[in-house]
Write an enzyme that holds these catalytic residues in place. Structure first.
Site, mmCIF file in Angstrom:
data_model
loop_
_atom_site.group_PDB
_atom_site.id
_atom_site.type_symbol
_atom_site.label_atom_id
_atom_site.label_comp_id
_atom_site.label_asym_id
_atom_site.label_seq_id
_atom_site.Cartn_x
_atom_site.Cartn_y
_atom_site.Cartn_z
ATOM 1 N N HIS A 1 -6.241 3.806 0.558
ATOM 2 C CA HIS A 1 -6.078 3.659 2.008
ATOM 3 C C HIS A 1 -6.074 4.980 2.780
ATOM 4 C CE1 HIS A 1 -1.718 4.166 1.036
ATOM 5 N NE2 HIS A 1 -1.603 4.583 2.282
ATOM 6 N N HIS A 2 -6.101 6.100 2.070
ATOM 7 C CA HIS A 2 -6.265 7.397 2.743
ATOM 8 C C HIS A 2 -7.590 8.060 2.374
ATOM 9 C CE1 HIS A 2 -2.500 7.797 4.898
ATOM 10 N NE2 HIS A 2 -1.856 7.360 3.839
ATOM 11 N N HIS B 1 1.521 10.071 -2.421
ATOM 12 C CA HIS B 1 2.122 8.736 -2.421
ATOM 13 C C HIS B 1 1.119 7.634 -2.766
ATOM 14 C CE1 HIS B 1 0.644 8.235 1.783
ATOM 15 N NE2 HIS B 1 0.686 6.946 1.504
ATOM 16 N N HIS C 1 0.808 -1.234 0.000
ATOM 17 C CA HIS C 1 0.000 0.000 0.000
ATOM 18 C C HIS C 1 0.835 1.275 0.000
ATOM 19 C CE1 HIS C 1 0.793 0.003 4.346
ATOM 20 N NE2 HIS C 1 0.320 1.231 4.392
ATOM 21 N N ASP C 2 2.023 1.233 0.576
ATOM 22 C CA ASP C 2 2.847 2.449 0.679
ATOM 23 C C ASP C 2 3.983 2.493 -0.337
ATOM 24 O OD1 ASP C 2 1.601 4.047 2.527
ATOM 25 O OD2 ASP C 2 2.803 3.383 4.236
ATOM 26 N N ASP D 1 -4.283 0.597 8.423
ATOM 27 C CA ASP D 1 -3.178 1.550 8.270
ATOM 28 C C ASP D 1 -3.107 2.497 9.464
ATOM 29 O OD1 ASP D 1 -1.092 2.930 6.665
ATOM 30 O OD2 ASP D 1 -2.566 4.540 6.546
ATOM 31 N N LYS E 1 5.477 5.678 -1.541
ATOM 32 C CA LYS E 1 6.297 6.524 -0.653
ATOM 33 C C LYS E 1 7.761 6.558 -1.069
ATOM 34 C CE LYS E 1 3.901 6.947 3.725
ATOM 35 N NZ LYS E 1 3.731 6.412 5.080
#
Length: 415
Positions: free
Chosen positions: A330-331, A306, A277-278, A359, A281
């Site tokens: 996810h955000h 990101h 998921h990240d 998260d 970044k």
């Protein structure tokens, strides 16, 4: 799809994943997004000029794409492209070796990655298969060609500097580079086409051509999880603030998926989405990711991009359509005020909502360099506060808090 692995993700073949994840590695360059691809192209062109088999050419191309798999720091990447040789260059080589050596489909790359910044004069003293030494040294040679070329890509002046670059490589024959590889490079790079292949449009054409070559290796779910774990380790190593975050999110997301009675295959996909998921970044500069104080507006905008980068990386992988969306969302918030897509609650599927809860919960529970993880009751209070503000799924939070000890255990991987 193999009958032995009923939960394999259809179409998730190794080459597609390698290409997509090479995009992730190239993000570390921030403004230069094709270092690995150019290295792969130049290495492949050197071999092609000698009529080497397609299989060897594909291997060296893929090795070029992934040779910097041990680099997640933007500072390290800066050294690699701005200096010909530097003191700590071996560190990322060792990291890359450790990431690859136990992953069977790419294990043959581990030693060349380990040795790809070692001078030829030192390499010949090593007790390794000569082919491995030559693979490592060819990657080193064209990697340094890319570093010498880097200042000239933006203004289109590279063809004015090729003779000087060829001279710099030639001068290091026998010391930095194997004489036979220097000869190979000098022969291949005589043509303008060698250098014109490094332009953005040419890179894309080259990639598309290589994508169609070679056997497909459809990964089973175990291999896919192992590869996703490798890339989660690269992301998590980028900052001491994020160490083991992806692993914790993946475990907690799977735990939640199981409690929602999702099918096993769905839970496996959720776990992979958590691991990846990240991945976007990797494009966030170290100084923003490592800032213990509140981010200013510009830094926040950079950070908030990101999850869009994550989507861009994962979406092209066949069979990853849903995983890409879950990871990218996810955000996103049920209230529609999340980022970067600002989707509304009805467009947020259960898996995306699970990832969001996992998260946030994991980030609160995890130890960070500037604070220890919050105790369970404070994590619970924080999550309830977000529910009251309409920022997370109330039912999923209730499910998480109903077995708080188990949720905490999933969120904080033993280590």
């Amino acid at each position: 799809m193999s009958t032995h692995h009923p939960h394999a993700l259809l179409g998730a073949d190794l080459r597609s994943v390698i290409y997509a994840l090479s995009d992730a590695l190239d993000l570390v360059g921030i403004d230069d997004l094709a270092h690995g691809k150019r290295v792969g192209i130049m290495a492949a062109e050197c071999l092609r000029s000698q009529g080497v088999s397609d299989e060897e050419t594909r291997f060296i191309f893929d090795l070029g794409l992934l040779h910097d798999i041990g680099v997640s720091s933007t500072v390290t990447h800066g050294h690699l492209v701005k200096e010909f040789d530097w003191e700590s260059s071996q560190k990322h080589c060792l990291t890359g070796y450790e990431l690859l050596r136990d992953f069977a489909p790419l294990a043959d790359m581990a030693q060349p990655v380990r040795l790809h910044h070692t001078h030829w004069a030192d390499l010949v003293q090593r007790d390794h298969d000569r082919q491995v030494l030559l693979q490592a040294n060819l990657i080193y040679l064209v990697d340094r060609v890319d570093a010498l070329s880097a200042p000239h890509y933006a203004d289109g002046s590279l063809l004015m500097h090729t003779e000087r670059i060829r001279g710099e490589i030639s001068a290091r024959s026998g010391s930095f580079f194997a004489p036979e590889l220097v000869d190979l490079f000098l022969e291949a790079s005589r043509s303008e086409s060698f250098w014109l292949n490094l332009e953005p449009r040419s890179i894309q054409t080259y990639l598309n051509d290589m994508r169609t070559r070679g056997r497909r290796h459809v990964m089973n779910i175990g291999e896919l999880k192992q590869l996703a774990t490798i890339f989660s380790r690269i992301v998590d190593a980028k900052s001491p603030f994020t160490a083991e975050h992806s692993l914790g999110v993946a475990r907690l997301a799977r735990w939640l998926g199981e409690r929602c009675d999702l099918p096993v295959a769905r839970c496996e996909q959720l776990e992979i989405a958590g691991l990846l998921h990240d991945i976007g970044k990797l494009r966030v500069p170290d100084e923003i990711l490592d800032k213990p104080a509140k981010l200013d507006e510009r830094e926040r905008k950079v950070m908030n991009a990101h999850s869009f980068e994550t989507y861009q990386i994962l979406k092209p992988i066949p069979g990853f359509d849903e995983i890409a969306l879950w990871a990218a969302y996810h955000h996103e918030s049920p209230g529609g005020d999340g980022y970067p897509f600002r989707v509304s609650a009805e467009r947020l599927c259960l898996e995306a909502r699970i990832l969001r809860v996992a998260d946030i919960f994991q980030a609160m529970a995890q130890d960070r360099p500037y604070r220890t993880g919050l105790p369970a009751e404070k994590v619970a209070a924080f999550m309830q506060e977000l529910v009251d503000q309409g920022r997370v799924d109330a039912d999923l939070v209730a499910l998480t808090l109903a077995d708080l000890p188990a949720a905490m255990a999933a969120a904080k991987p033993a280590g």
